[in-house]
Scaffold this motif. Structure first.
Motif, mmCIF file in Angstrom:
data_model
loop_
_atom_site.group_PDB
_atom_site.id
_atom_site.type_symbol
_atom_site.label_atom_id
_atom_site.label_comp_id
_atom_site.label_asym_id
_atom_site.label_seq_id
_atom_site.Cartn_x
_atom_site.Cartn_y
_atom_site.Cartn_z
ATOM 1 N N PRO A 531 0.643 -1.216 0.033
ATOM 2 C CA PRO A 531 -0.060 -0.042 -0.015
ATOM 3 C C PRO A 531 0.913 1.173 0.127
ATOM 4 N N SER A 532 1.890 1.301 0.635
ATOM 5 C CA SER A 532 2.926 2.483 0.633
ATOM 6 C C SER A 532 3.492 2.692 -0.648
ATOM 7 N N GLU A 533 3.603 1.847 -1.494
ATOM 8 C CA GLU A 533 4.322 1.853 -2.622
ATOM 9 C C GLU A 533 3.445 2.234 -3.962
ATOM 10 N N ARG A 534 1.972 2.708 -3.476
ATOM 11 C CA ARG A 534 1.085 3.032 -4.556
ATOM 12 C C ARG A 534 0.927 4.422 -4.852
ATOM 13 N N SER A 535 1.351 5.327 -4.534
ATOM 14 C CA SER A 535 1.056 6.741 -4.591
ATOM 15 C C SER A 535 1.603 7.248 -5.920
ATOM 16 N N TRP A 536 1.316 8.291 -6.175
ATOM 17 C CA TRP A 536 1.749 9.055 -7.643
ATOM 18 C C TRP A 536 3.225 9.103 -7.671
ATOM 19 N N ALA A 537 3.747 9.349 -6.252
ATOM 20 C CA ALA A 537 5.393 9.556 -6.406
ATOM 21 C C ALA A 537 6.132 8.292 -6.641
ATOM 22 N N ALA A 538 5.348 7.087 -6.357
ATOM 23 C CA ALA A 538 6.058 6.035 -6.618
ATOM 24 C C ALA A 538 5.765 5.363 -7.964
ATOM 25 N N LEU A 539 5.424 6.197 -8.936
ATOM 26 C CA LEU A 539 5.274 5.918 -10.134
ATOM 27 C C LEU A 539 6.569 6.051 -10.840
ATOM 28 N N ASP A 540 7.351 5.254 -10.704
ATOM 29 C CA ASP A 540 8.709 5.290 -11.247
ATOM 30 C C ASP A 540 8.905 4.219 -12.217
ATOM 31 N N PHE A 541 8.556 4.471 -13.536
ATOM 32 C CA PHE A 541 8.627 3.253 -14.356
ATOM 33 C C PHE A 541 9.833 2.727 -14.801
ATOM 34 N N LEU A 542 10.089 1.419 -14.547
ATOM 35 C CA LEU A 542 11.249 0.665 -15.301
ATOM 36 C C LEU A 542 12.625 1.364 -14.643
ATOM 37 N N PRO A 543 12.808 1.446 -13.509
ATOM 38 C CA PRO A 543 14.061 1.989 -13.140
ATOM 39 C C PRO A 543 15.348 1.491 -13.576
ATOM 40 N N LYS A 544 15.232 -0.156 -13.779
ATOM 41 C CA LYS A 544 16.368 -0.906 -14.387
ATOM 42 C C LYS A 544 16.661 -0.538 -15.654
ATOM 43 N N PHE A 545 15.767 -0.036 -16.379
ATOM 44 C CA PHE A 545 16.237 0.476 -17.687
ATOM 45 C C PHE A 545 17.248 1.767 -17.802
ATOM 46 N N GLN A 546 17.400 2.505 -16.592
ATOM 47 C CA GLN A 546 18.312 3.375 -16.616
ATOM 48 C C GLN A 546 19.430 2.999 -15.404
ATOM 49 N N GLU A 547 19.414 1.720 -15.349
ATOM 50 C CA GLU A 547 20.448 1.133 -14.400
ATOM 51 C C GLU A 547 20.039 1.748 -13.020
ATOM 52 N N MET A 548 18.960 1.965 -12.545
ATOM 53 C CA MET A 548 18.671 2.342 -11.079
ATOM 54 C C MET A 548 17.961 0.975 -10.357
ATOM 55 N N THR A 549 18.210 1.070 -8.935
ATOM 56 C CA THR A 549 17.366 -0.204 -8.264
ATOM 57 C C THR A 549 15.830 0.002 -8.561
ATOM 58 N N CYS A 550 15.541 -1.333 -8.875
ATOM 59 C CA CYS A 550 14.048 -1.718 -8.750
ATOM 60 C C CYS A 550 13.539 -2.371 -7.517
ATOM 61 N N PRO A 551 12.825 -1.824 -6.591
ATOM 62 C CA PRO A 551 12.431 -2.400 -5.263
ATOM 63 C C PRO A 551 11.683 -3.561 -5.401
ATOM 64 N N PHE A 552 11.101 -3.772 -6.496
ATOM 65 C CA PHE A 552 10.177 -5.010 -6.716
ATOM 66 C C PHE A 552 10.910 -6.436 -7.390
ATOM 67 N N GLU A 553 12.151 -6.070 -7.987
ATOM 68 C CA GLU A 553 13.021 -7.167 -8.733
ATOM 69 C C GLU A 553 13.170 -8.140 -7.698
ATOM 70 N N GLY A 554 12.692 -9.247 -8.178
ATOM 71 C CA GLY A 554 13.088 -10.705 -7.194
ATOM 72 C C GLY A 554 12.024 -11.033 -6.123
ATOM 73 N N ARG A 555 10.941 -9.889 -6.166
ATOM 74 C CA ARG A 555 10.226 -10.096 -4.976
ATOM 75 C C ARG A 555 9.025 -10.997 -5.560
ATOM 76 N N GLU A 556 8.733 -11.701 -4.310
ATOM 77 C CA GLU A 556 7.625 -12.759 -4.466
ATOM 78 C C GLU A 556 6.234 -12.109 -4.983
ATOM 79 N N LEU A 557 5.506 -12.578 -5.955
ATOM 80 C CA LEU A 557 4.383 -11.977 -6.230
ATOM 81 C C LEU A 557 3.277 -12.229 -4.896
#
Ligand code: ME8
Length: 586
Positions: A531-557
């Motif tokens: 829930p804390s990752e659902r705000s407008w400010a969290a709309l950071d699309f595909l950070p890995k594409f810019q070699e940034m960290t993606c907090p979701f990568e590897g996370r369990e669904l």
């Protein structure tokens, strides 16, 4: 003071590499207290009849804007409620053989029930029979009276009880009623009018025309869309007559008595309009909210909101609303909804089959503020099946089905498979259309933001649907089910396809929250987005594409809680046919 969104459009025209930084900058901007506040209202609805889809439409429009503002980090107040005084309600209660207050309570509860069951997240529900409102109206009246803007006079002219509205001779025409009798009707609403002659209190509306014109010229966005702004300007081309603001108590008992004159009852529209101030805390500490007030109203009550209301406010020395958002009407199968035609659509009954999110989605996807829209069961089912069940639901299914994603994780992104630049000789497997899709999804929040702000929600949904189609196209193009999981390169590309697709879905789910809160919640929960990752400010699309960290990568669904939106049967076409189940890979 105008309310200005400093971070509006901040994502729109920036190159990809600057977007993350700009989002943070926008968030850091020190917005003044008032600019972090937002107050939105619906009309308060008459309790002479049960709610219909038109009422729900107004509520859903306002709810969507309120939810969007919350996602943007605003402190948002959202008010709706019921308009319970006046001749029309008095007559309806009489006809039902009920005490007026009991009658009002019963119908008001039906509106409340509808709004609750359709996830209308109001923060205040106002009834004009509440003591807090009576106090506000009495105070407001006294301010106008003390300023010499209300005087005792006599009114003679046409009155429509159905619209609770006074009309000039040019606004009245001839008609024949059901029994063949010649009657006079309002040209605008078609409702019957009667000649009325009474001693009552008059408001000096005629004095306000120049100030209203100044307000509109200085604030060309005060009434939106433009079409309705122009309609108000046109109406102001002619002189305004003074307005009767009370009725004799002998004719109208069901209303707030005029302070110091128990022989008169306050005109229901003056009473009703003050509800917006009551909710803001008037007469005590109302500035905080009143300075950021926005109204959503149907086109039928434009005159009351864009002429009477600003005049009353100017008279009382109060600021005017920031924006009056006007919307058009819903017809049913091409006809105006009416009890006599028997075509009134009950939203509670319909939402039992269409679901509440289905109803919300249809109203906002189909509703165009500028022009009337039509409701037809068949059309609703077709739209919901195509866009929610097949397109969006299908996409989620493709990315999360255990047959394709056995590890049930948000997989890793491989920059070699999908390099940030599609160069000659690169080992990347992404093709030009894939880069186009990323561009589209990247700019989507900015596009959606612009349309949510202007209440062109259908355009926001159109843009989201177009992106969902592109993501489905991306999967169909690369056919992950044909890749060889035992081959490392193939496996990396497979993971990348799903990583990108899940990122797209995360953006769609986040952006759709104001429209379909339940579906979005289901979608985001399935992706494992907290829930804390659902705000407008969290709309950071595909950070890995810019070699940034993606907090979701590897996370369990998240847990699988079933189909996102079950296909609906088309009422006229599918009767008796077995329900189709959607194929997984098409
Ligand atoms: O006018 N399509 O209340 P009301 C879309 N109490 N929206 C519709 C609609 C339709 N067919 N029919 C109604 C009143 N609406 C006053 C308002 S505010 C201070 C007092 C919506 O019960 C639309 O928003 O007649 C319209 O303005 C409102 O319901 C009128 O509701």
């Amino acid at each position: 003071m105008r309310f200005k969104l400093q971070n509006q459009h901040c994502l729109l025209f920036l190159p990809w590499s600057h977007q993350r930084i700009s989002v943070r900058r926008c968030m850091r901007t020190n917005l003044r207290n008032d600019e972090r506040k937002f107050y939105i209202s619906t009309p308060i609805f008459y309790v002479n009849a049960s709610p219909h889809i038109g009422h729900l439409y107004s509520a859903v429009i306002a709810d969507c804007l309120h939810r969007y503002k919350l996602l943007k980090g605003f402190d948002s107040k959202f008010a709706t409620g019921t308009d319970e005084h006046g001749l029309k309600i008095q007559q309806a209660a009489d006809a039902a053989g009920e005490d007026p207050l009991n009658f009002c309570t019963q119908v008001s509860e039906r509106f409340k029930h509808l709004f609750r069951s359709c996830d209308i997240a109001y923060t205040d529900y106002i009834r004009t029979t509440e003591p807090r409102h009576q106090q506000a109206v009495e105070h407001f009246w006294s301010v106008l009276r003390n300023k010499g803007l209300i005087y005792k006079g006599s009114y003679e002219g046409w009155y429509s009880t159905q619209d609770e509205s006074f009309l000039t001779p040019s606004q009245v025409g001839d008609a024949v009623d059901a029994s063949g009798k010649q009657i006079k009707v309002s040209l605008e609403s078609g409702h019957k009018v009667e000649w009325m002659k009474e001693e009552n209190y008059m408001f000096r509306l005629s004095e306000f025309r120049p100030r209203l014109l100044d307000w509109l010229r200085e604030n060309p966005r005060a009434v939106q869309p433009e079409r309705f702004y122009q309609a108000v300007l046109l109406e102001l081309q002619e002189d305004l007559p003074d307005l009767s603001v009370s009725r004799q108590r002998s004719r109208l008992q069901w209303g707030i008595p005029v302070p110091d004159d128990p022989e008169q009852t306050i005109y229901v529209w003056l009473d009703a309009l003050v509800n917006y101030l009551t909710v803001a805390g008037y007469p005590d500490q109302h500035d905080r909210w009143w300075n950021v007030a926005h109204h959503v109203v149907g086109k039928d009550i434009l005159k009351f909101h864009a002429i009477y209301w600003p005049s009353f406010l100017l008279g009382a020395g109060l600021p005017l609303p920031q924006v009056i958002h006007v919307h058009s009407h819903f017809t049913v199968e091409g006809k105006k909804m009416s009890k006599s035609l028997g075509n009134v659509v009950d939203p509670i009954e319909r939402s039992l089959t269409l679901t509440t999110d289905g109803m919300r989605y249809f109203l906002l996807r189909q509703g165009v503020p500028d022009s009337d829209c039509d409701y037809k069961d068949d059309k609703v089912v077709k739209l919901l099946n195509a866009e929610l069940a097949d397109s969006l639901g299908g996409l989620l299914n493709r990315c999360t089905a255990p047959s394709l994603n056995p590890a049930q994780v948000y997989p890793h992104f491989c920059p070699h498979s999908f390099p940030s630049e599609q160069g000659v000789g690169s080992k990347g497997r992404a093709v030009i259309e894939d880069y186009h899709m990323l561009d589209a999804v990247r700019s989507l929040p900015g596009v959606v933001e612009q349309h949510y702000e202007s209440l062109h929600t259908y355009k926001a949904l159109e843009a989201i649907c177009a992106c969902v189609r592109q993501t489905n196209g991306f999967i169909a193009r690369h056919k992950p089910w044909k890749l060889n999981g035992k081959d490392t390169e193939d496996q990396r590309w497979l993971d990348t396809i799903f990583h990108v697709s899940l990122e797209c879905l995360r953006i769609y789910g986040t952006l759709l929250q104001p429209v379909v809160p339940e579906i979005s919640n289901k979608l985001l929960s399935r992706l494992g987005v907290l829930p804390s990752e659902r705000s407008w400010a969290a709309l950071d699309f595909l950070p890995k594409f810019q070699e940034m960290t993606c907090p979701f990568e590897g996370r369990e669904l998240g847990a699988d809680s079933g189909v996102l939106f079950s296909r609906l049967e088309r009422p006229s076409l599918d009767k008796g046919k077995p329900k189709k189940t959607k194929k997984l890979q098409d």
